[in-house]
Design a protein around this motif. Structure first.
Motif, PDB file in Angstrom:
ATOM      1  N   HIS A  13       0.879  -1.167   0.000  1.00  0.00           N
ATOM      2  CA  HIS A  13       0.000   0.000   0.000  1.00  0.00           C
ATOM      3  C   HIS A  13       0.916   1.215   0.000  1.00  0.00           C
ATOM      4  CE1 HIS A  13      -3.577  -2.380   0.881  1.00  0.00           C
ATOM      5  NE2 HIS A  13      -2.945  -2.945   1.887  1.00  0.00           N
ATOM      6  N   ILE A  14       0.743   2.110  -0.967  1.00  0.00           N
ATOM      7  CA  ILE A  14       1.622   3.270  -1.065  1.00  0.00           C
ATOM      8  C   ILE A  14       0.834   4.571  -0.922  1.00  0.00           C
ATOM      9  CG2 ILE A  14       3.303   2.017  -2.449  1.00  0.00           C
ATOM     10  CD1 ILE A  14       2.265   3.470  -4.929  1.00  0.00           C
ATOM     11  N   TYR A  15       1.562   5.627  -0.570  1.00  0.00           N
ATOM     12  CA  TYR A  15       0.987   6.953  -0.323  1.00  0.00           C
ATOM     13  C   TYR A  15      -0.156   6.897   0.692  1.00  0.00           C
ATOM     14  CZ  TYR A  15       3.897   8.857  -3.994  1.00  0.00           C
ATOM     15  OH  TYR A  15       4.983   9.246  -4.735  1.00  0.00           O
ATOM     16  N   VAL A  16       0.021   6.042   1.688  1.00  0.00           N
ATOM     17  CA  VAL A  16      -0.996   5.904   2.741  1.00  0.00           C
ATOM     18  C   VAL A  16      -1.058   7.174   3.585  1.00  0.00           C
ATOM     19  CG1 VAL A  16      -1.745   4.498   4.703  1.00  0.00           C
ATOM     20  CG2 VAL A  16      -0.665   3.410   2.746  1.00  0.00           C
ATOM     21  N   GLY A  17       0.035   7.938   3.626  1.00  0.00           N
ATOM     22  CA  GLY A  17       0.041   9.173   4.400  1.00  0.00           C
ATOM     23  C   GLY A  17      -1.020  10.159   3.950  1.00  0.00           C
ATOM     24  N   ASP A  18      -1.391  10.115   2.672  1.00  0.00           N
ATOM     25  CA  ASP A  18      -2.419  11.035   2.162  1.00  0.00           C
ATOM     26  C   ASP A  18      -3.785  10.790   2.794  1.00  0.00           C
ATOM     27  OD1 ASP A  18      -0.457  12.033   0.506  1.00  0.00           O
ATOM     28  OD2 ASP A  18      -1.613  11.822  -1.338  1.00  0.00           O
ATOM     29  N   THR A  19      -4.013   9.587   3.311  1.00  0.00           N
ATOM     30  CA  THR A  19      -5.338   9.262   3.833  1.00  0.00           C
ATOM     31  C   THR A  19      -5.614   9.898   5.185  1.00  0.00           C
ATOM     32  OG1 THR A  19      -4.659   7.278   5.069  1.00  0.00           O
ATOM     33  CG2 THR A  19      -5.193   7.004   2.711  1.00  0.00           C
ATOM     34  N   THR A  20      -4.605  10.206   5.951  1.00  0.00           N
ATOM     35  CA  THR A  20      -4.686  10.705   7.336  1.00  0.00           C
ATOM     36  C   THR A  20      -5.171   9.636   8.304  1.00  0.00           C
ATOM     37  OG1 THR A  20      -5.094  12.972   6.574  1.00  0.00           O
ATOM     38  CG2 THR A  20      -5.657  12.482   8.880  1.00  0.00           C
ATOM     39  N   ASP A  21      -6.215   8.896   7.928  1.00  0.00           N
ATOM     40  CA  ASP A  21      -6.812   7.904   8.833  1.00  0.00           C
ATOM     41  C   ASP A  21      -6.518   6.453   8.434  1.00  0.00           C
ATOM     42  OD1 ASP A  21      -8.394   7.591   6.566  1.00  0.00           O
ATOM     43  OD2 ASP A  21     -10.240   8.321   7.497  1.00  0.00           O
ATOM     44  N   GLY A  22      -5.663   6.248   7.451  1.00  0.00           N
ATOM     45  CA  GLY A  22      -5.350   4.893   6.995  1.00  0.00           C
ATOM     46  C   GLY A  22      -6.230   4.400   5.880  1.00  0.00           C
ATOM     47  N   GLY A  23      -7.356   5.099   5.628  1.00  0.00           N
ATOM     48  CA  GLY A  23      -8.240   4.739   4.533  1.00  0.00           C
ATOM     49  C   GLY A  23      -8.631   3.270   4.526  1.00  0.00           C
ATOM     50  N   ALA A  24      -8.609   2.660   3.348  1.00  0.00           N
ATOM     51  CA  ALA A  24      -9.028   1.262   3.188  1.00  0.00           C
ATOM     52  C   ALA A  24      -7.964   0.275   3.643  1.00  0.00           C
ATOM     53  CB  ALA A  24      -9.396   0.993   1.731  1.00  0.00           C
ATOM     54  N   THR A  25      -6.752   0.750   3.968  1.00  0.00           N
ATOM     55  CA  THR A  25      -5.717  -0.191   4.403  1.00  0.00           C
ATOM     56  C   THR A  25      -6.108  -0.898   5.695  1.00  0.00           C
ATOM     57  OG1 THR A  25      -4.426   1.383   5.757  1.00  0.00           O
ATOM     58  CG2 THR A  25      -3.932   1.279   3.389  1.00  0.00           C
ATOM     59  N   MET A  26      -7.020  -0.314   6.445  1.00  0.00           N
ATOM     60  CA  MET A  26      -7.379  -0.886   7.741  1.00  0.00           C
ATOM     61  C   MET A  26      -8.085  -2.237   7.592  1.00  0.00           C
ATOM     62  SD  MET A  26      -5.968   1.686   8.984  1.00  0.00           S
ATOM     63  CE  MET A  26      -5.990   1.368  10.739  1.00  0.00           C
ATOM     64  N   TRP A  27      -8.638  -2.526   6.428  1.00  0.00           N
ATOM     65  CA  TRP A  27      -9.224  -3.850   6.191  1.00  0.00           C
ATOM     66  C   TRP A  27      -8.571  -4.556   4.997  1.00  0.00           C
ATOM     67  CZ3 TRP A  27     -12.297   0.632   6.170  1.00  0.00           C
ATOM     68  CH2 TRP A  27     -12.594   1.153   4.908  1.00  0.00           C
ATOM     69  N   LEU A  28      -7.389  -4.109   4.647  1.00  0.00           N
ATOM     70  CA  LEU A  28      -6.624  -4.768   3.586  1.00  0.00           C
ATOM     71  C   LEU A  28      -5.225  -5.112   4.092  1.00  0.00           C
ATOM     72  CD1 LEU A  28      -7.665  -2.652   0.460  1.00  0.00           C
ATOM     73  CD2 LEU A  28      -8.179  -5.071   0.857  1.00  0.00           C
ATOM     74  N   ARG A  29      -5.150  -5.558   5.341  1.00  0.00           N
ATOM     75  CA  ARG A  29      -3.856  -5.934   5.907  1.00  0.00           C
ATOM     76  C   ARG A  29      -3.404  -7.294   5.392  1.00  0.00           C
ATOM     77  NH1 ARG A  29      -2.170  -6.074  12.344  1.00  0.00           N
ATOM     78  NH2 ARG A  29      -0.093  -6.981  12.044  1.00  0.00           N
ATOM     79  N   LYS A  30      -4.331  -8.246   5.334  1.00  0.00           N
ATOM     80  CA  LYS A  30      -4.027  -9.603   4.876  1.00  0.00           C
ATOM     81  C   LYS A  30      -4.977  -9.973   3.733  1.00  0.00           C
ATOM     82  CE  LYS A  30      -2.402 -11.223   9.426  1.00  0.00           C
ATOM     83  NZ  LYS A  30      -0.997 -11.471   9.035  1.00  0.00           N
ATOM     84  N   PRO A  31      -4.795  -9.353   2.578  1.00  0.00           N
ATOM     85  CA  PRO A  31      -5.727  -9.594   1.472  1.00  0.00           C
ATOM     86  C   PRO A  31      -5.385 -10.801   0.611  1.00  0.00           C
ATOM     87  CG  PRO A  31      -4.170  -7.917   0.850  1.00  0.00           C
ATOM     88  CD  PRO A  31      -3.822  -8.306   2.262  1.00  0.00           C
ATOM     89  N   ASN A  32      -4.249 -11.450   0.887  1.00  0.00           N
ATOM     90  CA  ASN A  32      -3.722 -12.450  -0.036  1.00  0.00           C
ATOM     91  C   ASN A  32      -3.959 -13.886   0.430  1.00  0.00           C
ATOM     92  OD1 ASN A  32      -2.498 -10.428  -1.785  1.00  0.00           O
ATOM     93  ND2 ASN A  32      -1.075 -10.088  -0.085  1.00  0.00           N
ATOM     94  N   GLU A  33      -3.918 -14.792  -0.528  1.00  0.00           N
ATOM     95  CA  GLU A  33      -4.166 -16.205  -0.252  1.00  0.00           C
ATOM     96  C   GLU A  33      -3.182 -16.791   0.751  1.00  0.00           C
ATOM     97  OE1 GLU A  33      -4.109 -18.228  -3.975  1.00  0.00           O
ATOM     98  OE2 GLU A  33      -6.198 -17.774  -4.453  1.00  0.00           O
ATOM     99  N   ASP A  34      -1.940 -16.313   0.710  1.00  0.00           N
ATOM    100  CA  ASP A  34      -0.925 -16.893   1.594  1.00  0.00           C
ATOM    101  C   ASP A  34      -0.949 -16.290   2.995  1.00  0.00           C
ATOM    102  OD1 ASP A  34       0.160 -14.384   1.179  1.00  0.00           O
ATOM    103  OD2 ASP A  34       1.938 -15.097   0.116  1.00  0.00           O
TER     104      ASP A  34
END
Length: 386
Positions: free
Chosen positions: A121-142
């Motif tokens: 996840h890049i340019y997360v600083g622009d979100t101020t609040d983390g945006g959608a990264t807060m539910w995309l921590r473990k998005p992958n099959e592995d």
């Protein structure tokens, strides 16, 4: 030559299917690394909380993109999108005609083989609040974490955010309210509108529109996993909020009143009225209009004829002081992704299930209550079983 069993055919297409791209890739080269960008520009170019792309395995000179419309997204990057239905297909280096194309992952067909892995996840600083990264921590099959970076994810002096950022104390929270209005703006500002809070305070639940939280009087945000929203935006997981048209206005510089019914909004666009700016629409069904910026491709509204006084509003084109999620204005329905059945039988179903699980964990960790509609649904389901 590789056998058919050793290769996978990837297909990407826009919502209206006027543009279809296919390529064959070795299974050993999958999954492709995907990068989710959360910068202000990507949010306002897609209408989602982020953009996400992966390298298209075909050399650019072999890919005919001449029929796609181009938006000069940055000094070195163009977005190539369908001018009819808005779907962004590729990120392209404007200064490197032979450079790599980045395919928007939401355009990839939902086959049985998962073609992507979200790496950063890049340019997360622009979100101020983390945006959608807060539910995309473990998005992958592995099960691996996708790393989060303040800006770009490469270089010697790159700041990586721990998953404790931002601190919970910095979030606006469920009950708190901030602005009474928010700009609705696309990247190029050809669409420049204002969303107002609406006069709902003190009304009983039965007096409120269905999408207004009866505890906070903030409009709902819902997650959508349907194929049409995915293709409309090029992003795999979509978020809408909702508004009565009487609570939308043109920017203060425009004296004209914004339409109060969807038929009038449609007529204004059809007439190419200058007040509407670059707003246009694609009729994805006979009774549905999907509004977007005809210049930069940003998704703006979803309108359907049997709801003549309201529209769905793309969360990514809102501008709020407390962050990308605009929690001081919106009430988030964490924990449920609607229309997941559209992904049944394909790799995206597992992705949506992981997102849904992380959303629920995020809700519980935040101390957010269950959405009032979810409570009613669960009570009805329990009653039906008893």
């Amino acid at each position: 030559m590789a056998s058919e069993a050793e290769t996978v055919t990837l297909t990407a297409h826009c919502l209206c299917k006027a543009h279809v791209f296919t390529t064959t890739v070795s299974r050993s080269n999958l999954p492709l690394p995907a990068y989710a960008c959360h910068c202000d520009s990507c949010r306002h170019s897609t209408g989602a909380l982020y953009s996400i792309d992966a390298p298209w395995p075909e050399p650019r000179p072999n890919v005919d993109t001449s029929a796609l419309k181009s938006f000069h997204f940055s000094p070195s990057i163009d977005i190539l999108f369908c001018g009819t239905c808005s779907t962004p297909m590729f990120f392209a280096h404007s200064q490197k005609p032979d450079g790599e194309l980045g395919i928007f992952t939401g355009t990839l067909q939902n086959g049985t083989v998962n073609p992507i892995k979200i790496v950063d996840h890049i340019y997360v600083g622009d979100t101020t609040d983390g945006g959608a990264t807060m539910w995309l921590r473990k998005p992958n099959e592995d099960g691996t974490d996708a790393k989060r970076f303040r800006e770009r994810g490469k270089g010697d002096n790159v700041e990586e955010y721990p998953w404790g950022w931002p601190a919970a104390s910095s979030f606006t929270g469920y009950e708190a309210r901030k602005e009474d209005s928010l700009p609705i703006r696309c990247k190029c500002k050809g669409v420049d509108l204002v969303l107002h809070r609406g006069s709902y305070d003190g009304k009983k639940r039965e007096e409120l529109p269905w999408f207004i939280d009866p505890a906070t009087y903030k409009p709902l945000v819902g997650f959508c996993g349907c194929e049409s929203c995915r293709l409309f935006s090029g992003v795999d997981v979509w978020t809408w909020t909702f508004a009565e048209l009487e609570n939308i206005s043109f920017a203060p510089s425009t004296d004209k009143a914004f339409p109060k019914q969807t038929t009038d909004l449609k007529a204004l666009v059809d007439a190419k009225d200058p007040s509407i700016g670059t707003l246009t629409y694609y009729a994805s069904s006979p009774d549905v209009q999907r509004y977007f910026c005809g210049n930069c491709s940003a998704c703006i509204f979803y309108a359907v004829d049997d709801r003549p006084h309201m529209v769905d509003v793309a969360v990514g084109v809102l501008e709020a002081s407390d962050g990308a999620r605009a929690e001081g204005f919106l009430s988030w329905a964490y924990g449920k992704v609607s229309r997941m059945q559209d992904s049944g039988g394909g790799w995206r179903m597992a992705l949506l299930e992981r997102v849904e699980k992380e959303c629920e964990e995020w809700r519980i960790g935040r101390g957010y209550p269950k959405n009032w509609m979810r409570i009613a649904r669960e009570q009805a389901e329990a009653k039906a079983k008893s």
